[in-house]
Design an enzyme around this catalytic site. Structure first.
Site, PDB file in Angstrom:
ATOM      1  N   HIS A 142      -1.464  -0.690  -9.606  1.00  0.00           N
ATOM      2  CA  HIS A 142      -0.033  -0.385  -9.688  1.00  0.00           C
ATOM      3  C   HIS A 142       0.794  -1.640  -9.392  1.00  0.00           C
ATOM      4  O   HIS A 142       1.751  -1.959 -10.115  1.00  0.00           O
ATOM      5  CB  HIS A 142       0.302   0.723  -8.688  1.00  0.00           C
ATOM      6  CG  HIS A 142       1.753   1.014  -8.522  1.00  0.00           C
ATOM      7  ND1 HIS A 142       2.398   2.037  -9.176  1.00  0.00           N
ATOM      8  CD2 HIS A 142       2.704   0.406  -7.761  1.00  0.00           C
ATOM      9  CE1 HIS A 142       3.674   2.059  -8.828  1.00  0.00           C
ATOM     10  NE2 HIS A 142       3.889   1.069  -7.973  1.00  0.00           N
ATOM     11  N   GLU A 143       0.422  -2.366  -8.344  1.00  0.00           N
ATOM     12  CA  GLU A 143       1.180  -3.560  -7.970  1.00  0.00           C
ATOM     13  C   GLU A 143       1.009  -4.676  -8.998  1.00  0.00           C
ATOM     14  O   GLU A 143       1.961  -5.392  -9.322  1.00  0.00           O
ATOM     15  CB  GLU A 143       0.754  -4.032  -6.572  1.00  0.00           C
ATOM     16  CG  GLU A 143       0.997  -3.019  -5.467  1.00  0.00           C
ATOM     17  CD  GLU A 143       2.441  -2.549  -5.403  1.00  0.00           C
ATOM     18  OE1 GLU A 143       3.358  -3.337  -5.715  1.00  0.00           O
ATOM     19  OE2 GLU A 143       2.671  -1.377  -5.033  1.00  0.00           O
ATOM     20  N   HIS A 146       3.366  -4.115 -11.853  1.00  0.00           N
ATOM     21  CA  HIS A 146       4.731  -4.587 -11.613  1.00  0.00           C
ATOM     22  C   HIS A 146       4.879  -6.046 -12.029  1.00  0.00           C
ATOM     23  O   HIS A 146       5.882  -6.434 -12.635  1.00  0.00           O
ATOM     24  CB  HIS A 146       5.091  -4.457 -10.134  1.00  0.00           C
ATOM     25  CG  HIS A 146       5.555  -3.091  -9.717  1.00  0.00           C
ATOM     26  ND1 HIS A 146       6.583  -2.422 -10.350  1.00  0.00           N
ATOM     27  CD2 HIS A 146       5.131  -2.272  -8.712  1.00  0.00           C
ATOM     28  CE1 HIS A 146       6.775  -1.252  -9.757  1.00  0.00           C
ATOM     29  NE2 HIS A 146       5.912  -1.134  -8.771  1.00  0.00           N
TER      30      HIS A 146
END
Length: 270
Positions: A142-143, A146
């Site tokens: 998820h990070e 980003h």
């Protein structure tokens, strides 16, 4: 605020928006295609992010919290490395980023990946959730997503445009400082908050594909967010929040999991 001020500010911001609409990644199997508003260059944002990351590393090192547990650091780096090897599915240039992965002994449920691939995972996330490798891959993926989508660059560009627009409007309309602050708050709620929720959903979506391609079970994304909801005392309201609500997030992940399961099964057979 007079009509001339409003029209002028709107025209300037619209021109900037049209000039700066891009799509920073390929769509992948999950189909992320949103056009993004960017005014700042990747180089500017990457440089500032690298500086900020080095400062955070220095603080953690000074506190004796940087990679204090070698076994945990090896585990996080092994998971991250598998995910990083899959970033070419969304953008080939990211394969050449100067990736860094570190762990900080901080008692918070948090992790981040700054622009250009600077990853930090807090031990609170691992210890409090008793996270499995697949669940850690959910968060780290998820990070990373980003960073791949350049959400920092997008957010900084939006803030830059808002401030420029407010300054123009304030100068033309003669607004007081208090009124300007209220205008900034209104703009933040109307512009930044919805975009932030979109960014979070994109990061969930891309992260899900990354973890599947890396051979981590995408079903773990559901158990991870269930643990997060429990640790946070339940799901907060999605409206006027920078994150989707827990239930909404889990529902969307469950909808997307069948799309990426073939990638996971293929990775497991390899």
């Amino acid at each position: 605020m007079n009509k001339l001020a409003t029209r002028t500010a709107t025209a300037l911001l619209l021109a900037a928006a049209l000039a700066g609409c891009v799509n920073t990644t390929s769509s992948g199997e999950v189909g992320v295609k949103r056009k993004q508003f960017v005014l700042l260059s990747s180089q500017e944002v990457d440089q500032q992010s690298a500086l900020a990351y080095s400062q955070e590393l220095a603080k953690a090192k000074q506190a004796g919290a940087l990679n204090a547990d070698p076994a945990t650091s090896r585990r996080v780096r092994a998971i991250s490395d598998r995910l990083i090897r899959q970033v070419g599915a969304f953008r080939l240039d990211a394969m050449k980023w100067q990736w860094e992965v570190n762990v900080a002994s901080v008692d918070e449920l948090n992790a981040y990946c700054m622009a250009g691939g600077k990853i930090m995972v807090y031990t609170g996330l691992i210890n409090k959730l008793k996270a499995t490798d697949d669940e850690l891959a959910t968060v780290i993926g998820h990070e990373i997503a980003h960073a791949l989508r350049e959400h920092s660059r997008e957010g900084m560009s939006e803030e830059y445009a808002k401030q420029a627009g407010l300054n123009i409007v304030g100068q033309l309309a003669g607004l007081s400082q208090t009124s300007m602050q209220l205008a900034a708050l209104a703009t933040d709620v109307a512009l930044s908050k919805p975009h932030s929720r979109v960014m979070e959903t994109e990061a969930d979506t891309i992260g899900l594909e990354l973890m599947a391609r890396a051979g981590y079970n995408p079903q773990a994304s559901v158990s991870l967010w269930q643990k997060m909801m429990k640790a946070g005392g339940g799901s907060g309201p999605g409206f006027l929040s920078t994150h989707p609500s827990g239930d909404a997030r889990i529902g969307e992940l469950q909808r997307l999991i069948p799309k990426v399961m073939p990638l996971y099964q293929s990775a497991k057979r390899a």
